[in-house]
Scaffold this motif. Structure first.
Motif, PDB file in Angstrom:
ATOM      1  N   UNK A 354     -13.248 -52.138 -27.985  1.00 39.11           N
ATOM      2  CA  UNK A 354     -13.933 -51.467 -26.884  1.00 39.11           C
ATOM      3  C   UNK A 354     -13.757 -49.964 -26.875  1.00 39.11           C
ATOM      4  N   UNK A 355     -13.230 -49.395 -27.974  1.00 43.42           N
ATOM      5  CA  UNK A 355     -13.011 -47.944 -28.129  1.00 43.42           C
ATOM      6  C   UNK A 355     -12.177 -47.371 -26.973  1.00 43.42           C
ATOM      7  N   UNK A 356     -11.214 -48.142 -26.514  1.00 40.98           N
ATOM      8  CA  UNK A 356     -10.321 -47.677 -25.454  1.00 40.98           C
ATOM      9  C   UNK A 356      -8.944 -47.324 -25.996  1.00 40.98           C
ATOM     10  N   UNK A 357      -8.466 -48.064 -26.992  1.00 40.09           N
ATOM     11  CA  UNK A 357      -7.090 -47.909 -27.461  1.00 40.09           C
ATOM     12  C   UNK A 357      -6.833 -46.518 -28.034  1.00 40.09           C
ATOM     13  N   UNK A 358      -7.736 -46.031 -28.876  1.00 36.03           N
ATOM     14  CA  UNK A 358      -7.515 -44.733 -29.529  1.00 36.03           C
ATOM     15  C   UNK A 358      -7.456 -43.589 -28.504  1.00 36.03           C
ATOM     16  N   UNK A 359      -8.420 -43.488 -27.560  1.00 41.49           N
ATOM     17  CA  UNK A 359      -8.300 -42.424 -26.554  1.00 41.49           C
ATOM     18  C   UNK A 359      -7.031 -42.525 -25.708  1.00 41.49           C
ATOM     19  N   UNK A 360      -6.624 -43.758 -25.395  1.00 42.78           N
ATOM     20  CA  UNK A 360      -5.403 -43.931 -24.600  1.00 42.78           C
ATOM     21  C   UNK A 360      -4.186 -43.437 -25.372  1.00 42.78           C
ATOM     22  N   UNK A 361      -4.086 -43.804 -26.644  1.00 43.20           N
ATOM     23  CA  UNK A 361      -2.946 -43.367 -27.463  1.00 43.20           C
ATOM     24  C   UNK A 361      -2.957 -41.853 -27.637  1.00 43.20           C
ATOM     25  N   UNK A 362      -4.149 -41.283 -27.824  1.00 47.32           N
ATOM     26  CA  UNK A 362      -4.240 -39.829 -27.991  1.00 47.32           C
ATOM     27  C   UNK A 362      -3.802 -39.114 -26.717  1.00 47.32           C
ATOM     28  N   UNK A 363      -4.300 -39.569 -25.567  1.00 50.85           N
ATOM     29  CA  UNK A 363      -3.939 -38.943 -24.297  1.00 50.85           C
ATOM     30  C   UNK A 363      -2.451 -39.104 -23.995  1.00 50.85           C
ATOM     31  N   UNK A 364      -1.903 -40.295 -24.268  1.00 53.08           N
ATOM     32  CA  UNK A 364      -0.472 -40.528 -24.046  1.00 53.08           C
ATOM     33  C   UNK A 364       0.373 -39.596 -24.905  1.00 53.08           C
ATOM     34  N   UNK A 365      -0.012 -39.436 -26.164  1.00 50.51           N
ATOM     35  CA  UNK A 365       0.742 -38.561 -27.071  1.00 50.51           C
ATOM     36  C   UNK A 365       0.680 -37.117 -26.612  1.00 50.51           C
ATOM     37  N   UNK A 366      -0.491 -36.656 -26.199  1.00 53.00           N
ATOM     38  CA  UNK A 366      -0.637 -35.268 -25.756  1.00 53.00           C
ATOM     39  C   UNK A 366       0.207 -34.983 -24.524  1.00 53.00           C
ATOM     40  N   UNK A 367       0.140 -35.874 -23.532  1.00 55.17           N
ATOM     41  CA  UNK A 367       0.901 -35.647 -22.302  1.00 55.17           C
ATOM     42  C   UNK A 367       2.401 -35.714 -22.580  1.00 55.17           C
ATOM     43  N   UNK A 368       2.829 -36.686 -23.376  1.00 50.51           N
ATOM     44  CA  UNK A 368       4.257 -36.828 -23.686  1.00 50.51           C
ATOM     45  C   UNK A 368       4.776 -35.609 -24.435  1.00 50.51           C
ATOM     46  N   UNK A 369       4.035 -35.144 -25.427  1.00 54.19           N
ATOM     47  CA  UNK A 369       4.460 -33.963 -26.190  1.00 54.19           C
ATOM     48  C   UNK A 369       4.568 -32.745 -25.281  1.00 54.19           C
ATOM     49  N   UNK A 370       3.576 -32.575 -24.396  1.00 52.41           N
ATOM     50  CA  UNK A 370       3.619 -31.436 -23.484  1.00 52.41           C
ATOM     51  C   UNK A 370       4.876 -31.477 -22.614  1.00 52.41           C
ATOM     52  N   UNK A 371       5.177 -32.644 -22.075  1.00 59.75           N
ATOM     53  CA  UNK A 371       6.328 -32.772 -21.180  1.00 59.75           C
ATOM     54  C   UNK A 371       7.631 -32.480 -21.912  1.00 59.75           C
ATOM     55  N   UNK A 372       7.800 -33.048 -23.107  1.00 56.49           N
ATOM     56  CA  UNK A 372       9.087 -32.888 -23.789  1.00 56.49           C
ATOM     57  C   UNK A 372       9.246 -31.512 -24.427  1.00 56.49           C
ATOM     58  N   UNK A 373       8.147 -30.876 -24.807  1.00 52.27           N
ATOM     59  CA  UNK A 373       8.260 -29.490 -25.289  1.00 52.27           C
ATOM     60  C   UNK A 373       8.703 -28.584 -24.150  1.00 52.27           C
ATOM     61  N   UNK A 374       8.167 -28.832 -22.936  1.00 55.99           N
ATOM     62  CA  UNK A 374       8.618 -28.063 -21.778  1.00 55.99           C
ATOM     63  C   UNK A 374      10.101 -28.323 -21.518  1.00 55.99           C
ATOM     64  N   UNK A 375      10.536 -29.578 -21.666  1.00 58.94           N
ATOM     65  CA  UNK A 375      11.950 -29.920 -21.453  1.00 58.94           C
ATOM     66  C   UNK A 375      12.846 -29.175 -22.438  1.00 58.94           C
ATOM     67  N   UNK A 376      12.430 -29.089 -23.692  1.00 59.29           N
ATOM     68  CA  UNK A 376      13.231 -28.364 -24.688  1.00 59.29           C
ATOM     69  C   UNK A 376      13.269 -26.877 -24.365  1.00 59.29           C
ATOM     70  N   UNK A 377      12.116 -26.304 -23.981  1.00 58.93           N
ATOM     71  CA  UNK A 377      12.102 -24.897 -23.591  1.00 58.93           C
ATOM     72  C   UNK A 377      12.991 -24.632 -22.390  1.00 58.93           C
ATOM     73  N   UNK A 378      12.969 -25.549 -21.410  1.00 59.12           N
ATOM     74  CA  UNK A 378      13.822 -25.397 -20.238  1.00 59.12           C
ATOM     75  C   UNK A 378      15.301 -25.519 -20.597  1.00 59.12           C
ATOM     76  N   UNK A 379      15.616 -26.312 -21.628  1.00 60.29           N
ATOM     77  CA  UNK A 379      17.001 -26.422 -22.094  1.00 60.29           C
ATOM     78  C   UNK A 379      17.499 -25.079 -22.616  1.00 60.29           C
ATOM     79  N   UNK A 380      16.671 -24.409 -23.412  1.00 61.06           N
ATOM     80  CA  UNK A 380      17.003 -23.054 -23.859  1.00 61.06           C
ATOM     81  C   UNK A 380      17.283 -22.155 -22.660  1.00 61.06           C
ATOM     82  N   UNK A 381      16.350 -22.181 -21.708  1.00 57.98           N
ATOM     83  CA  UNK A 381      16.427 -21.251 -20.582  1.00 57.98           C
ATOM     84  C   UNK A 381      17.689 -21.483 -19.750  1.00 57.98           C
ATOM     85  N   UNK A 382      17.941 -22.736 -19.365  1.00 53.17           N
ATOM     86  CA  UNK A 382      19.081 -23.016 -18.491  1.00 53.17           C
ATOM     87  C   UNK A 382      20.407 -22.711 -19.170  1.00 53.17           C
TER      88      UNK A 382
END
Length: 527
Positions: A354-382
């Motif tokens: 149903x062409x749902x799995x690929x967009x879901x995996x792509x969106x999940x990966x993008x959001x997760x990467x964004x969150x954890x990159x921010x977490x690593x940057x915040x680790x530097x800062x703190x």
């Protein structure tokens, strides 16, 4: 030289805020500013512990609690793609729309259900904006009330568990609580977990939904022209019981499976997140082909049976002695896992076709990467901020405020509220909370008891929820503006959220005077 070193911490925080407000990427701003000021500190004769950063990052990678984040994100995105929200909105609108303010009430109820099942603010606001806003405007709703209702209800995913914000907030508060207890001389403090904060946030989250609905009813009866009943065609009937159950049962069952397994102590938040991810995948597979439902039903029943079996029997196989009853349970668990795997395979095949799995995996990966990159940057800062003396600065500032604990809490809440105008909740959680929480957790609550981390976490979560609603950078407002019809002005959206922001401030006041609202359930469940 010493004078310059003593001002680097203040300058570092100020420069980071200016860069973030200027629109630079969050993760690279936090890490970049930290590295620049670490270099300045070394040049002026100071010392920094950059060598500790790899260990911090490895600790983040190996943190089992944070594994729940991509799983919850996957669950939310998959549910959003499987049209659960659309069916909920349509059914609730038909159920409540005939009463004054009914469409606003249905938006609040659906927002709460989606918050507890998806937890993704952007997806909830966009979906309700596309489906509910035109209907509300067509039925004569005031544009300001309609926009405010949708934006506020869409942000309930910040406070109603399971929430990604609460996962990160609990992780930061857990570290801060351990630090505060050690500073107070307690070297074996009770642990604070994500489950504690989930339990603490449940009642305040439901109370906030109740306040939203109360406001909708108040407007409906005092200014009926702003929220009239829905115009119903003579041939349009109210939804049947089977239609209501078909819309409500799947998300409610998933909520009970995820949140109930955490609060009942059957599963950790990470394990419950995996249950939610599996459940959302099965639900999506069911929606893709509602004619052949046997594999999905069998898998769902197997998943429920596994949860029940886990709660009553010891299914660990790595033991020297296994009783006959436990051995039978283990064999049954193998069989249930095989049925579940078959159902999952069918569901994956359907969502892929149903062409749902690929967009879901792509969106999940993008959001997760964004969150954890921010977490690593915040680790530097703190880390660098602490090396420059920022922790002592914050401690002196908060403990020196007039009014004791009251003054410190009000100051922190005001700072977080103002920062919410300009910064995302992730920046505030990763930068501000680690600096102020260890100090606040050494103070007392309004009732004179030692400050409970669940109460502080819920206060911060409700406060952070306003960051999605307050201009100029309220993301919920941007999401709604992007899908609102041209007849809705931007000022309608901005003015519409004002009563709901005031409701959230009222919720903070209620939590201040009744801290048991956030501490009672964690103490009942976890002691």
């Amino acid at each position: 030289m010493d004078g310059i070193l003593h001002t680097l911490d203040i300058l570092m925080f100020a420069v980071a805020c200016v860069c973030l407000m200027a629109g630079f990427p969050v993760a690279f701003t936090l890490a970049g500013v930290a590295l620049v000021f670490a270099t300045l500190a070394v040049l002026f004769g100071g010392s920094v512990t950059l060598g500790a950063i790899p260990n911090r990052i490895f600790g983040t990678m190996s943190n089992e609690t944070l594994i729940a984040v991509p799983l919850f994100i996957f669950m939310g995105v998959m549910l959003e793609r499987s049209k659960v929200a659309e069916e909920l909105l349509e059914t609730m609108g038909r159920l409540f729309g005939r009463m004054p303010g009914g469409l606003g009430i249905s938006v609040s109820i659906v927002g709460a259900l989606l918050a507890a099942s998806t937890g993704i603010v952007g997806a909830t606001v966009v979906t309700m904006g596309l489906l509910s806003l035109p209907t509300m405007l067509r039925n004569g709703y005031c544009p300001r009330l309609a926009c405010g209702s949708i934006a506020a209800s869409g942000t309930l995913g910040q406070i109603i568990p399971p929430s990604i914000v609460l996962v990160f907030l609990a992780d930061q508060l857990s570290n801060a609580y351990q630090t505060a207890q050690r500073d107070m001389g307690n070297w074996s403090p009770e642990p604070f977990s994500v489950g504690d904060l989930f339990a603490g946030a449940l009642l305040p989250g439901l109370a906030l939904v109740g306040l939203y609905i109360s406001y909708q009813l108040f407007v409906a009866f005092t200014q009926p022209h702003k929220s009239p009943p829905m115009k119903v065609n003579a041939d349009e009937a109210a939804p049947t019981l089977s239609q209501i159950l078909h819309a409500l049962v799947p998300p409610v069952a998933l909520i009970i499976a995820v949140l109930g397994s955490i609060l009942a102590g059957i599963a950790t938040p990470t394990e419950a997140a995996s249950v939610g991810a599996v459940g959302s995948l099965l639900l999506a597979g069911y929606r893709m082909d509602m004619q052949k439902t046997l594999p999905i039903y069998a898998a769902v029943l197997s998943l429920i049976a596994l949860l029940v079996l886990t709660s009553f029997m010891d299914l660990r196989v790595a033991r020297n002695e296994i009783g006959a009853g436990d051995q039978a349970g283990i064999y049954l668990a193998y069989l249930l896992c095989a049925v579940l795997a078959y159902g999952l395979g069918v569901a994956v095949w359907r969502v892929w076709k149903g062409t749902v799995l690929v967009p879901v995996m792509r969106s999940t990966t993008q959001i997760t990467c964004m969150v954890f990159v921010i977490l690593i940057g915040a680790t530097f800062f703190s880390l660098i901020f602490r090396d420059l003396g920022g922790e002592e600065l914050v401690t002196e500032a908060l403990t020196g405020l007039p009014g004791g604990a009251l003054g410190a809490i009000i100051a922190v809440m005001l700072v977080m509220f103002v920062l919410g105008f300009f910064l995302d909740f992730l920046e505030i959680v990763f930068v501000v909370v680690p600096l102020v929480a260890p100090v606040l957790l050494q103070l007392e609550m309004p009732n004179g008891e030692p400050m409970h981390p669940a109460w502080l976490g819920v206060m911060m979560a409700v406060n952070l929820q306003t960051s999605f609603l307050t201009p100029p950078f309220g993301f919920a407002l941007f999401y709604l503006r992007g899908v609102a019809p041209p007849s809705v002005r931007t000022m309608d959206i901005y003015r519409g959220i004002i009563p709901f922001v005031l409701i959230q401030v009222l919720m903070l006041a209620i939590l201040w005077y009744f801290p048991a609202l956030a501490t009672w359930l964690p103490e009942v469940i976890y002691g």
